[in-house]
Design a protein around this motif. Sequence first.
Motif, mmCIF file in Angstrom:
data_model
loop_
_atom_site.group_PDB
_atom_site.id
_atom_site.type_symbol
_atom_site.label_atom_id
_atom_site.label_comp_id
_atom_site.label_asym_id
_atom_site.label_seq_id
_atom_site.Cartn_x
_atom_site.Cartn_y
_atom_site.Cartn_z
ATOM 1 N N ALA A 17 -43.351 -13.580 102.938
ATOM 2 C CA ALA A 17 -42.672 -14.356 103.987
ATOM 3 C C ALA A 17 -43.417 -15.641 104.315
ATOM 4 O O ALA A 17 -42.850 -16.550 104.889
ATOM 5 C CB ALA A 17 -42.511 -13.506 105.238
ATOM 6 N N SER A 64 -34.413 -13.898 112.734
ATOM 7 C CA SER A 64 -35.692 -14.539 112.441
ATOM 8 C C SER A 64 -36.132 -14.125 111.044
ATOM 9 O O SER A 64 -35.591 -13.185 110.458
ATOM 10 C CB SER A 64 -36.758 -14.130 113.465
ATOM 11 O OG SER A 64 -37.132 -12.779 113.255
ATOM 12 N N THR A 75 -38.679 -12.589 110.225
ATOM 13 C CA THR A 75 -39.250 -11.241 110.214
ATOM 14 C C THR A 75 -38.192 -10.175 109.936
ATOM 15 O O THR A 75 -38.534 -9.045 109.612
ATOM 16 C CB THR A 75 -39.980 -10.921 111.537
ATOM 17 O OG1 THR A 75 -39.027 -10.988 112.599
ATOM 18 C CG2 THR A 75 -41.123 -11.891 111.783
ATOM 19 N N GLN A 76 -36.918 -10.535 110.065
ATOM 20 C CA GLN A 76 -35.824 -9.615 109.787
ATOM 21 C C GLN A 76 -35.193 -9.881 108.427
ATOM 22 O O GLN A 76 -34.076 -9.454 108.172
ATOM 23 C CB GLN A 76 -34.745 -9.735 110.862
ATOM 24 C CG GLN A 76 -35.184 -9.295 112.229
ATOM 25 C CD GLN A 76 -34.054 -9.465 113.216
ATOM 26 O OE1 GLN A 76 -33.410 -10.500 113.283
ATOM 27 N NE2 GLN A 76 -33.820 -8.416 114.009
#
Length: 158
Positions: free
Chosen positions: A153, A82, A84-85
């Motif tokens: 992000a 995702s 977030t990674q």
Amino acid sequence: MRLLLVAVLALVGGACAGSPTSPDQVRDYFSPPKSSPGLTWTNGDRQVDTTELNTVAGPEHCHWDSAVLLYIGWPLGTVASSITQARLYVRDPEGVFPRELRKGLRQDAALPADARDTGYRSDDLQLWLAPSDPDAVYLRVDRDVERWPRANAGIVCA
């Protein structure tokens, strides 16, 4: 007739010369930016998955296709499942992103003293990181170095 012979010799000579040389500047790898799947990256003898590291043109429907987006699974080496990674970095020489992001691009950069080679490669293109500059990555070909800024992000287009 003589001009034709010169042209034929040039073509034959070029065919015998082998494969074309690798680009000698960072910008040569991204002019024009490549759409998905982007460049092929390796680390050692291993081809890198595009969810671990990828460089692609920005989305055309946003009019960002003149920019290059670099996605890196984070921490380095992570195959991201995702956003977030992952971390996102941007090469935007034409200024399609907001000014605060564009101003971080340095096309004539020097590697910081603490920069380290990550081992990621696309032909002669190398990816470097510097602990003293955690909001950037450095891309290098021989002595040519570019600094690409990190993006939040939350960059999205409508």
